[in-house]
Design a protein around this motif. Structure first.
Motif, short mmCIF file in Angstrom:
data_model
loop_
_atom_site.label_atom_id
_atom_site.label_comp_id
_atom_site.label_asym_id
_atom_site.label_seq_id
_atom_site.Cartn_x
_atom_site.Cartn_y
_atom_site.Cartn_z
N LYS A 1 75.70 75.70 123.56
CA LYS A 1 76.87 75.04 123.84
C LYS A 1 77.47 74.32 122.71
O LYS A 1 78.92 74.16 122.58
N LEU A 2 76.62 73.91 121.71
CA LEU A 2 77.13 73.10 120.62
C LEU A 2 76.79 73.75 119.31
O LEU A 2 75.47 73.52 118.81
N PRO A 3 77.45 74.88 118.85
CA PRO A 3 76.93 75.74 117.86
C PRO A 3 76.65 74.96 116.63
O PRO A 3 76.15 75.28 115.58
N ARG A 4 77.26 73.56 116.42
CA ARG A 4 77.20 72.61 115.42
C ARG A 4 75.54 72.36 115.36
O ARG A 4 75.24 72.06 114.02
N ILE A 5 75.02 72.37 116.33
CA ILE A 5 73.63 71.95 116.30
C ILE A 5 72.51 73.07 115.44
O ILE A 5 72.73 74.09 116.01
N ASP A 6 72.07 72.76 114.42
CA ASP A 6 71.32 73.96 113.89
C ASP A 6 69.89 73.85 114.61
O ASP A 6 69.25 75.01 114.92
N SER A 7 69.38 72.59 114.64
CA SER A 7 68.19 72.56 115.54
C SER A 7 67.91 71.31 116.32
O SER A 7 68.69 70.26 115.91
N VAL A 8 67.08 71.26 117.23
CA VAL A 8 66.92 70.16 118.18
C VAL A 8 65.50 70.15 118.60
O VAL A 8 64.86 71.04 119.25
N ASP A 9 64.92 68.91 118.54
CA ASP A 9 63.80 68.56 119.05
C ASP A 9 63.87 67.94 120.41
O ASP A 9 64.05 66.58 120.41
N VAL A 10 63.29 68.56 121.60
CA VAL A 10 63.35 67.81 122.77
C VAL A 10 61.93 67.03 123.21
O VAL A 10 61.22 68.08 123.33
N THR A 11 61.79 65.85 123.34
CA THR A 11 60.60 65.41 123.74
C THR A 11 60.49 64.61 124.74
O THR A 11 61.64 64.03 125.21
N ARG A 12 59.52 64.37 125.45
CA ARG A 12 59.12 63.53 126.58
C ARG A 12 59.03 62.10 126.12
O ARG A 12 57.90 61.89 125.25
N SER A 13 59.65 61.17 126.29
CA SER A 13 59.04 59.61 125.93
C SER A 13 58.55 59.14 127.27
O SER A 13 59.52 58.33 127.99
N TRP A 14 57.37 58.80 127.35
CA TRP A 14 56.92 58.25 128.71
C TRP A 14 57.10 56.89 128.71
O TRP A 14 56.93 56.30 127.51
N PRO A 15 57.34 56.08 129.87
CA PRO A 15 57.28 56.90 131.29
C PRO A 15 58.52 57.19 131.75
O PRO A 15 58.60 57.80 132.63
N HIS A 16 59.70 57.12 131.01
CA HIS A 16 61.11 57.22 131.66
C HIS A 16 62.07 57.95 130.68
O HIS A 16 63.31 58.02 131.08
N GLY A 17 61.75 58.60 129.69
CA GLY A 17 62.80 58.90 128.68
C GLY A 17 62.58 60.46 128.29
O GLY A 17 61.56 61.04 128.31
N ILE A 18 63.77 60.86 127.82
CA ILE A 18 63.82 62.11 127.10
C ILE A 18 64.48 61.97 125.83
O ILE A 18 65.57 61.18 125.86
N GLY A 19 63.80 62.33 124.65
CA GLY A 19 64.28 62.29 123.36
C GLY A 19 64.89 63.58 122.89
O GLY A 19 64.49 64.35 123.08
#
Length: 264
Positions: free
Chosen positions: A102-120
């Motif tokens: 959806k966003l070609p401007r993004i070269d890379s992205v790191d998706v992580t779980r941030s316990w106990p309630h978050g997504i980074g």
């Protein structure tokens, strides 16, 4: 009083050398086994419930870092993280793929779980090294030759890429042999090799053919670079040439071992 006889001493030595009887461990009683099994099952069920069924470990927030041109709100919207879902069940690979699509401007992205309630979401945006003017707007090109965004205003300090007109015989031959994308990548390669002091004043990178690339500086001076090969040597030669002939208007480093300058 007479001591023990030799026979008696031998019997005592034999008795002392006999190992003590080994105590055999009794196997656990069936009742104990059943209790342990039930405890393990309850523990496992409790863990599964805590991860999937409880309200303790669910997605409540999405944090975004690393953005420059993009806004955190744009990234969150494109990521479409399912708020309220169990954190363990969130498909981080799917979120990454969605953002890159959806966003070609993004070269890379790191998706992580941030316990106990978050997504980074840690984003790395593409950086334009060249721009191509098209219909009054500007297409940004990154250091891999990817045309990733169209903007209404040219970013400051980014040279324009100018491809030779199609009617040019040299351009036609190069396009037929290498293709437009390859020529763009060669221009990007040259832009990456330009000395930093020159890059700051480079206004245009002109590509007439694969081995005929030139630079136009903001003060009107020009540099014949040639092909994208031997870029480091050409950069060193150009730096030395600019110092040796500060009044020259045209520099040729297409053959770095035989540079030339002219005009005043």
């Amino acid at each position: 009083m007479a001591g023990p006889t030799t026979a008696e001493r031998g019997e005592r030595q034999q008795e002392s050398s006999v190992p003590p009887p080994v105590r055999r461990l009794r196997p656990p009683r069936p009742r104990t086994i059943i209790i342990l099994a039930v405890a393990l099952v309850l523990l496992g069920a409790g863990g599964v419930w805590a991860l999937y069924g409880s309200q303790w470990l669910r997605v409540e927030r999405v944090s975004v870092s690393g953005t420059g041109v993009l806004t955190p709100a744009q990234v969150r919207e494109a990521a479409d993280v399912p708020l309220g879902s169990p954190l363990i069940s969130v498909d981080t690979d799917a979120i990454e793929a969605r953002l890159l699509r959806k966003l070609p401007r993004i070269d890379s992205v790191d998706v992580t779980r941030s316990w106990p309630h978050g997504i980074g979401l840690k984003v790395v945006e593409r950086t334009p090294v060249l721009i191509v003017e098209k219909g009054g707007k500007f297409v940004e090109v990154d250091d891999d030759g990817v045309r990733f965004a169209t903007v209404s205003r040219a970013p400051k300090g980014v040279p324009a890429l100018e491809l030779a007109p199609p009617e040019s015989s040299s351009a036609t031959a190069s396009l037929r042999r290498f293709g437009d994308d390859r020529l763009v990548r060669e221009a990007v390669r040259v832009a990456g090799d330009i000395p930093a002091a020159v890059a700051r004043t480079t206004r245009t990178v002109k590509v007439r053919s694969y081995d005929d690339i030139s630079l136009e500086l903001s003060d009107g001076r020009t540099v014949a670079w040639g092909s994208g090969e031997k870029g480091a040597a050409k950069a060193r030669t150009l730096t030395a040439l600019l110092k040796a002939a500060p009044g020259a208007r045209h520099f040729d480093v297409s053959v770095p071992t035989a540079p030339a300058s002219s005009g005043s």
